[in-house]
Design a protein around this motif. Structure first.
Motif, PDB file in Angstrom:
ATOM      1  N   ALA A  64      39.853  15.050   1.223  1.00 25.80           N
ATOM      2  CA  ALA A  64      39.466  15.229   2.620  1.00 25.80           C
ATOM      3  C   ALA A  64      40.571  15.953   3.368  1.00 25.80           C
ATOM      4  O   ALA A  64      41.729  15.993   2.929  1.00 25.80           O
ATOM      5  CB  ALA A  64      39.184  13.876   3.271  1.00 25.80           C
ATOM      6  N   LEU A  65      40.199  16.530   4.506  1.00 26.74           N
ATOM      7  CA  LEU A  65      41.188  17.178   5.361  1.00 26.74           C
ATOM      8  C   LEU A  65      40.812  17.000   6.828  1.00 26.74           C
ATOM      9  O   LEU A  65      39.668  16.681   7.154  1.00 26.74           O
ATOM     10  CB  LEU A  65      41.354  18.662   5.003  1.00 26.74           C
ATOM     11  N   CYS A  66      41.802  17.202   7.685  1.00 26.19           N
ATOM     12  CA  CYS A  66      41.585  16.994   9.117  1.00 26.19           C
ATOM     13  C   CYS A  66      42.501  17.912   9.912  1.00 26.19           C
ATOM     14  O   CYS A  66      43.688  18.056   9.590  1.00 26.19           O
ATOM     15  CB  CYS A  66      41.862  15.527   9.474  1.00 26.19           C
ATOM     16  N   LEU A  67      41.964  18.527  10.941  1.00 21.68           N
ATOM     17  CA  LEU A  67      42.739  19.343  11.868  1.00 21.68           C
ATOM     18  C   LEU A  67      43.099  18.479  13.071  1.00 21.68           C
ATOM     19  O   LEU A  67      42.237  17.793  13.629  1.00 21.68           O
ATOM     20  CB  LEU A  67      41.909  20.551  12.317  1.00 21.68           C
ATOM     21  N   TYR A  68      44.376  18.471  13.452  1.00 19.70           N
ATOM     22  CA  TYR A  68      44.797  17.621  14.565  1.00 19.70           C
ATOM     23  C   TYR A  68      45.927  18.294  15.346  1.00 19.70           C
ATOM     24  O   TYR A  68      46.643  19.137  14.821  1.00 19.70           O
ATOM     25  CB  TYR A  68      45.227  16.238  14.072  1.00 19.70           C
ATOM     26  N   GLN A  69      46.067  17.914  16.592  1.00 20.81           N
ATOM     27  CA  GLN A  69      47.070  18.510  17.476  1.00 20.81           C
ATOM     28  C   GLN A  69      47.823  17.395  18.202  1.00 20.81           C
ATOM     29  O   GLN A  69      47.288  16.772  19.109  1.00 20.81           O
ATOM     30  CB  GLN A  69      46.407  19.445  18.490  1.00 20.81           C
TER      31      GLN A  69
ATOM     32  N   LYS B 246      38.700  15.077  13.453  1.00 14.78           N
ATOM     33  CA  LYS B 246      37.566  14.679  12.620  1.00 14.78           C
ATOM     34  C   LYS B 246      37.876  15.004  11.161  1.00 14.78           C
ATOM     35  O   LYS B 246      38.401  16.077  10.846  1.00 14.78           O
ATOM     36  CB  LYS B 246      36.284  15.398  13.044  1.00 14.78           C
ATOM     37  N   TRP B 247      37.548  14.081  10.275  1.00 17.61           N
ATOM     38  CA  TRP B 247      37.808  14.291   8.849  1.00 17.61           C
ATOM     39  C   TRP B 247      36.624  14.971   8.184  1.00 17.61           C
ATOM     40  O   TRP B 247      35.470  14.709   8.514  1.00 17.61           O
ATOM     41  CB  TRP B 247      38.119  12.968   8.158  1.00 17.61           C
ATOM     42  N   TYR B 248      36.954  15.861   7.231  1.00 20.03           N
ATOM     43  CA  TYR B 248      35.944  16.581   6.457  1.00 20.03           C
ATOM     44  C   TYR B 248      36.173  16.307   4.973  1.00 20.03           C
ATOM     45  O   TYR B 248      37.302  16.414   4.475  1.00 20.03           O
ATOM     46  CB  TYR B 248      36.047  18.085   6.703  1.00 20.03           C
ATOM     47  N   GLN B 249      35.096  15.953   4.272  1.00 19.61           N
ATOM     48  CA  GLN B 249      35.180  15.829   2.827  1.00 19.61           C
ATOM     49  C   GLN B 249      35.298  17.214   2.219  1.00 19.61           C
ATOM     50  O   GLN B 249      34.671  18.173   2.699  1.00 19.61           O
ATOM     51  CB  GLN B 249      33.933  15.138   2.264  1.00 19.61           C
ATOM     52  N   VAL B 250      36.097  17.318   1.171  1.00 25.32           N
ATOM     53  CA  VAL B 250      36.279  18.594   0.483  1.00 25.32           C
ATOM     54  C   VAL B 250      35.486  18.568  -0.811  1.00 25.32           C
ATOM     55  O   VAL B 250      35.728  17.738  -1.695  1.00 25.32           O
ATOM     56  CB  VAL B 250      37.767  18.848   0.186  1.00 25.32           C
ATOM     57  N   GLU B 251      34.526  19.478  -0.922  1.00 23.76           N
ATOM     58  CA  GLU B 251      33.714  19.599  -2.127  1.00 23.76           C
ATOM     59  C   GLU B 251      33.685  21.065  -2.522  1.00 23.76           C
ATOM     60  O   GLU B 251      32.962  21.866  -1.929  1.00 23.76           O
ATOM     61  CB  GLU B 251      32.297  19.076  -1.879  1.00 23.76           C
ATOM     62  N   ASN B 252      34.506  21.402  -3.535  1.00 27.20           N
ATOM     63  CA  ASN B 252      34.708  22.794  -3.909  1.00 27.20           C
ATOM     64  C   ASN B 252      35.205  23.564  -2.681  1.00 27.20           C
ATOM     65  O   ASN B 252      36.230  23.228  -2.133  1.00 27.20           O
ATOM     66  CB  ASN B 252      33.426  23.388  -4.489  1.00 27.20           C
ATOM     67  N   ALA B 253      34.512  24.562  -2.228  1.00 30.97           N
ATOM     68  CA  ALA B 253      34.949  25.313  -1.042  1.00 30.97           C
ATOM     69  C   ALA B 253      34.145  24.916   0.188  1.00 30.97           C
ATOM     70  O   ALA B 253      34.145  25.622   1.190  1.00 30.97           O
ATOM     71  CB  ALA B 253      34.818  26.803  -1.289  1.00 30.97           C
ATOM     72  N   GLN B 254      33.501  23.767   0.108  1.00 31.94           N
ATOM     73  CA  GLN B 254      32.686  23.288   1.219  1.00 31.94           C
ATOM     74  C   GLN B 254      33.369  22.102   1.914  1.00 31.94           C
ATOM     75  O   GLN B 254      33.936  21.229   1.255  1.00 31.94           O
ATOM     76  CB  GLN B 254      31.307  22.845   0.725  1.00 31.94           C
ATOM     77  N   LEU B 255      33.325  22.099   3.233  1.00 27.96           N
ATOM     78  CA  LEU B 255      33.850  20.988   4.020  1.00 27.96           C
ATOM     79  C   LEU B 255      32.673  20.316   4.730  1.00 27.96           C
ATOM     80  O   LEU B 255      31.896  20.979   5.421  1.00 27.96           O
ATOM     81  CB  LEU B 255      34.855  21.489   5.066  1.00 27.96           C
TER      82      LEU B 255
ATOM     83  N   MET C 155      29.890  21.246  14.098  1.00 28.02           N
ATOM     84  CA  MET C 155      29.406  21.806  12.831  1.00 28.02           C
ATOM     85  C   MET C 155      29.646  20.784  11.715  1.00 28.02           C
ATOM     86  O   MET C 155      30.769  20.379  11.465  1.00 28.02           O
ATOM     87  CB  MET C 155      30.154  23.119  12.525  1.00 28.02           C
ATOM     88  N   SER C 156      28.598  20.348  11.015  1.00 25.66           N
ATOM     89  CA  SER C 156      28.724  19.283  10.030  1.00 25.66           C
ATOM     90  C   SER C 156      29.155  19.792   8.667  1.00 25.66           C
ATOM     91  O   SER C 156      29.670  19.043   7.844  1.00 25.66           O
ATOM     92  CB  SER C 156      27.398  18.531   9.899  1.00 25.66           C
ATOM     93  N   SER C 157      28.933  21.099   8.375  1.00 25.95           N
ATOM     94  CA  SER C 157      29.299  21.667   7.090  1.00 25.95           C
ATOM     95  C   SER C 157      29.922  23.036   7.292  1.00 25.95           C
ATOM     96  O   SER C 157      29.431  23.839   8.092  1.00 25.95           O
ATOM     97  CB  SER C 157      28.066  21.774   6.185  1.00 25.95           C
ATOM     98  N   VAL C 158      31.007  23.300   6.571  1.00 28.82           N
ATOM     99  CA  VAL C 158      31.739  24.562   6.719  1.00 28.82           C
ATOM    100  C   VAL C 158      32.025  25.126   5.334  1.00 28.82           C
ATOM    101  O   VAL C 158      32.497  24.414   4.450  1.00 28.82           O
ATOM    102  CB  VAL C 158      33.066  24.361   7.476  1.00 28.82           C
TER     103      VAL C 158
END
Length: 341
Positions: A74-79, A22-31, A1-4
């Protein structure tokens, strides 16, 4: 999913909607998924870890950061390991003064605690994949007990010794003075009485697994303890230690004399040990980590690239780069595996 859209996720676990590492840019409440990966040498990395994370945790963190004018880009989920839940790391290029950074970390811990989570805010994080150094305290860090208190318990002087230990670990009494006072009360204790304690030291949950993983990545492991060599020696094999430094109890005719031999391993000595070994190994500062629980660990933690309080006293938690206040010490991996370039 490219946008959340975070506002549409509610309680849905992030692990179900975000791609790991994977890193996601944070733009308001959009990733928005991005190929740009932050550099470890730039900005702050703010980590939330513990139970499974949701969009609400993310929104709460973003709102908290905005109060301090910390811009999350930006944010990223990792394990880091299959035994650990996924963590979330936020990146910010906002520069904070030392005072503001301390306030931000304090507030961050409160926000995380309210959600049953733990947190860290570090710059230039260490890289597990590169050679590194971890120096750890022993009592109440690598093991769950204070050995001197347990010897005192066996000798029938526990209350007297434990009260002095508590003052020293809280920074209310000079460590050298406290050590001499406590050891003096152990005069006459016979070694067979405490051999069982040495033979079965209770390891802190997760420390053995953590050390095993670090060694597999060519990390150098050292104990620097205000405790005693008699016990540190017993940890060398289970924790795969490269070296240990601690205080030496004087023994005569199979009994403790109540004296300590040689120089004391105190707060400054711990820091010097870390610095000297890092220099010998030719490691950059960010590849050194120090973990401890007491006030006498603070100088060592400040000397390290990352100082981590583990089940630490309030003063230590307040000054640490990161704090693990509950759960396994395997969680140290959250701070060594942030997916950055």
């Amino acid at each position: 999913m490219s946008s959340v859209s975070l506002t549409h996720l509610s309680e849905q676990p992030l692990s179900q909607v975000l791609t790991l590492t994977k890193w996601y840019q944070v733009e308001n409440a959009q990733l928005r998924l991005t190929d740009n990966q932050p550099s470890r040498q730039q900005g702050l990395f703010i980590t939330l870890f513990g139970d499974e994370l949701t969009a609400i945790s993310t929104i709460t963190l973003l709102s908290f950061a905005a109060q301090y004018k910390v811009d999350i880009s930006a944010l990223c989920l990792y394990q880091p390991d299959v035994q650990l839940p996924a963590a979330l790391v936020f990146h910010s290029n906002t520069e904070l003064s030392d005072t503001m950074l301390a306030e931000f970390r304090h507030g961050l811990r409160g926000v995380a605690n309210d959600q049953g989570l733990q947190s860290a805010c570090i710059a230039n994080p260490a890289d597990l994949q590169q050679k590194g150094l971890m120096v750890m305290d022993m009592d109440s860090t690598a093991i769950t007990i204070e050995c001197i208190d347990e010897i005192a318990r066996l000798a029938g002087v526990y209350d007297e010794v434990a009260s002095v230990t508590a003052q020293a670990m809280a920074g209310k009494l000079a460590f050298n003075d406290s050590l001499y006072q406590r050891v003096a009360k152990l005069e006459g204790v016979e070694l067979p009485l405490i051999q069982t304690l040495k033979d079965d030291l209770p390891l802190m949950p997760g420390i053995q697994a953590l050390c095993h993983i670090l060694k597999s990545h060519d990390w150098h492991l050292v104990i620097a303890s205000g405790g005693f060599t008699w016990f540190a020696e017993a940890l060398q094999k289970p924790l795969q230690l490269d070296a240990y430094y601690a205080n030496e109890l004087e023994i005569s005719q199979g009994k403790l004399t109540g004296n300590v031999i040689g120089d004391i391993v105190n707060a400054q000595r711990k820091a010097d040990i870390l610095s000297d070994i890092r220099t010998k190994l030719a490691l950059p500062k960010h590849q050194s980590v120090a973990i401890g629980d007491g006030a006498n660990d603070l100088v060592m933690m400040a000397e390290a690239g990352t100082g981590i309080a583990v089940h630490g006293k309030p003063k230590v938690v307040a000054k640490a780069d990161a704090a693990i206040c509950q759960g396994s010490l395997l969680q140290v991996l959250y701070l060594l595996t942030i997916p950055v370039r």
